[in-house]
Structures are given as structure tokens and as C-alpha cells.
Design a protein around this motif. Sequence first.
Motif, PDB file in Angstrom:
ATOM      1  N   HIS A   1       1.148  -1.323   0.419  1.00  0.00           N
ATOM      2  CA  HIS A   1       0.343   0.123   0.060  1.00  0.00           C
ATOM      3  C   HIS A   1       0.896   1.263  -0.151  1.00  0.00           C
ATOM      4  O   HIS A   1       0.632   2.065  -0.666  1.00  0.00           O
ATOM      5  CB  HIS A   1      -0.747  -0.153   0.761  1.00  0.00           C
TER       6      HIS A   1
ATOM      7  N   GLU B   1     -10.105   1.582  -3.726  1.00  0.00           N
ATOM      8  CA  GLU B   1     -10.936   2.152  -2.510  1.00  0.00           C
ATOM      9  C   GLU B   1     -11.505   2.386  -2.896  1.00  0.00           C
ATOM     10  O   GLU B   1     -12.427   3.300  -2.015  1.00  0.00           O
ATOM     11  CB  GLU B   1     -10.177   2.041  -1.513  1.00  0.00           C
ATOM     12  N   LYS B   2     -12.005   4.032  -3.536  1.00  0.00           N
ATOM     13  CA  LYS B   2     -12.919   4.215  -4.789  1.00  0.00           C
ATOM     14  C   LYS B   2     -14.018   3.832  -4.501  1.00  0.00           C
ATOM     15  O   LYS B   2     -14.435   2.462  -4.813  1.00  0.00           O
ATOM     16  CB  LYS B   2     -12.558   4.869  -5.528  1.00  0.00           C
ATOM     17  N   ASP B   3     -15.312   4.627  -4.082  1.00  0.00           N
ATOM     18  CA  ASP B   3     -16.952   4.248  -4.315  1.00  0.00           C
ATOM     19  C   ASP B   3     -17.315   3.968  -6.028  1.00  0.00           C
ATOM     20  O   ASP B   3     -16.982   4.453  -6.884  1.00  0.00           O
ATOM     21  CB  ASP B   3     -17.604   5.241  -4.006  1.00  0.00           C
TER      22      ASP B   3
ATOM     23  N   SER C   1      -0.774   5.043  -5.435  1.00  0.00           N
ATOM     24  CA  SER C   1      -2.491   5.483  -6.349  1.00  0.00           C
ATOM     25  C   SER C   1      -3.249   4.565  -7.111  1.00  0.00           C
ATOM     26  O   SER C   1      -4.246   4.293  -6.839  1.00  0.00           O
ATOM     27  CB  SER C   1      -1.283   6.024  -7.243  1.00  0.00           C
ATOM     28  N   TYR C   2      -2.553   3.556  -6.492  1.00  0.00           N
ATOM     29  CA  TYR C   2      -3.033   2.097  -7.405  1.00  0.00           C
ATOM     30  C   TYR C   2      -4.542   1.549  -5.900  1.00  0.00           C
ATOM     31  O   TYR C   2      -5.353   1.152  -6.093  1.00  0.00           O
ATOM     32  CB  TYR C   2      -2.040   0.597  -7.163  1.00  0.00           C
TER      33      TYR C   2
ATOM     34  N   ASP D   1      -5.657   3.425  -3.348  1.00  0.00           N
ATOM     35  CA  ASP D   1      -6.735   4.384  -4.288  1.00  0.00           C
ATOM     36  C   ASP D   1      -8.069   4.104  -4.518  1.00  0.00           C
ATOM     37  O   ASP D   1      -8.793   4.669  -4.650  1.00  0.00           O
ATOM     38  CB  ASP D   1      -5.739   5.457  -3.848  1.00  0.00           C
ATOM     39  N   PHE D   2      -7.251   3.855  -5.972  1.00  0.00           N
ATOM     40  CA  PHE D   2      -8.509   3.651  -7.008  1.00  0.00           C
ATOM     41  C   PHE D   2      -9.186   1.926  -6.856  1.00  0.00           C
ATOM     42  O   PHE D   2     -10.396   2.715  -6.825  1.00  0.00           O
ATOM     43  CB  PHE D   2      -7.543   3.150  -7.794  1.00  0.00           C
TER      44      PHE D   2
END
Length: 204
Positions: A191, A202-204, A196-197, A199-200
Motif C-alpha cells: 500500500h 478503495e474509491k466508491d 495510487s493503485y 486509492d483507485f
Amino acid sequence: MPGTLIIVTAPSGAGKTTLVQGLLKADTGVQLSVSYTTRAPRPGEADGREYRFVDINRFRELRDAGEFLEWAEVHGNYYGTSKAWLRSELDAGRDTLVEIDWQGAQQVRKMFPESVGIFILPPSMDELERRLRGRGTDSEEVIIRRLLGARGEMRHVSEFDYVIINNELPDALEDLVAVVRAARLRYANQHARHPSYFDFLEKD
């Protein structure tokens, strides 16, 4: 990304030093933490490479000044790990390996709970005695003292994450390299390495 702290512990004669040297050659991303000690250098050892050799008065000065992350008396000699140096190396992203006894490992893991603990065992007590005598570097008194202490040290094996039985050196080295590589792939490390990977993901 912070570096990974690797703790390697073993009774004297289990092959820890040989395995660690093999790991350092096989994985250049790992560096060795150089501890302070009051014991005399063995043949072939150099100050600042295997250890930082100091007399007992200097060791006590450093200890009393709070320099050590951990320190312990082992077989009549003192050993200590520099707290400031280790923290700076990990903060710089350098994977660092610490060779210490079980007492020191307990202290280090309190401050660095994310560290990886590895315990090296000999295949048997008979083999441990054979290896100690085969080194030809210790007196009979020292050998007996190490053998007497080994069983007590080995009783702390359950406090570690991984256990490697050093029966055949190539197999044990392969296991050690695998453990270190796997430690880098833990979720927290990945992590931090690829924010950025994740974060993508974990986005709704």
C-alpha cells in the motif's frame, strides 16, 4: 516507503552468521545493522563491519546517554543496537537486518511492532555441540556456557514469526531469502509502495 526491519535470532552455533551473509549476497536490497559490543574481535573481523568494538566504559556511556534501542549482556559481553541509526535507515527506505538474541528481539519489537522476527534452530543439540567445537574459536569454558544457554534461548522460539531449522545450509538459506521477500509483499508495504493503485481500488 519505510524499510522493513528484519530480526534474526539463534543460539550460538546454529549457523546464523553464515545464513545472514548468504542472504546479504543473494538480496542486495538488505543491509546489516552493525551493533556495538564489548567482546574482542574474532579473527577476520573488522571494527565497523561485523561490530563496533568498544570497551565496557564506552559502552556504558552510550547506554546511559540513551543511544541504544536495545542492549543485553550475553555470555559475559555487552551488545547494543543504535536507536537513532536504525530509525534513520528505515525512514530512508532501507531494509535492515538486526542480529540479536531473544532478549534484544523483545525490546526491538516493542518499538518496531511491524518488524519480522526469524529464529534459526540447529537440527539437534548434538549437532549444535559439534558445530561449536568445529569452529575452533572458543575455549572449552565458552563452549560449555553456550551449550547450557542454548536450550533456554530456544524456548523463546514461539515469540517469532518464522522458524528455520538449519539442517542443510542451502535449503535454510533459500527459506531465509523467501521469508525476506515475502515480508516486502505484506499489505502495508504494498500500500505504501503503490498508493495510487490502492486509492483507485478503495474509491466508491
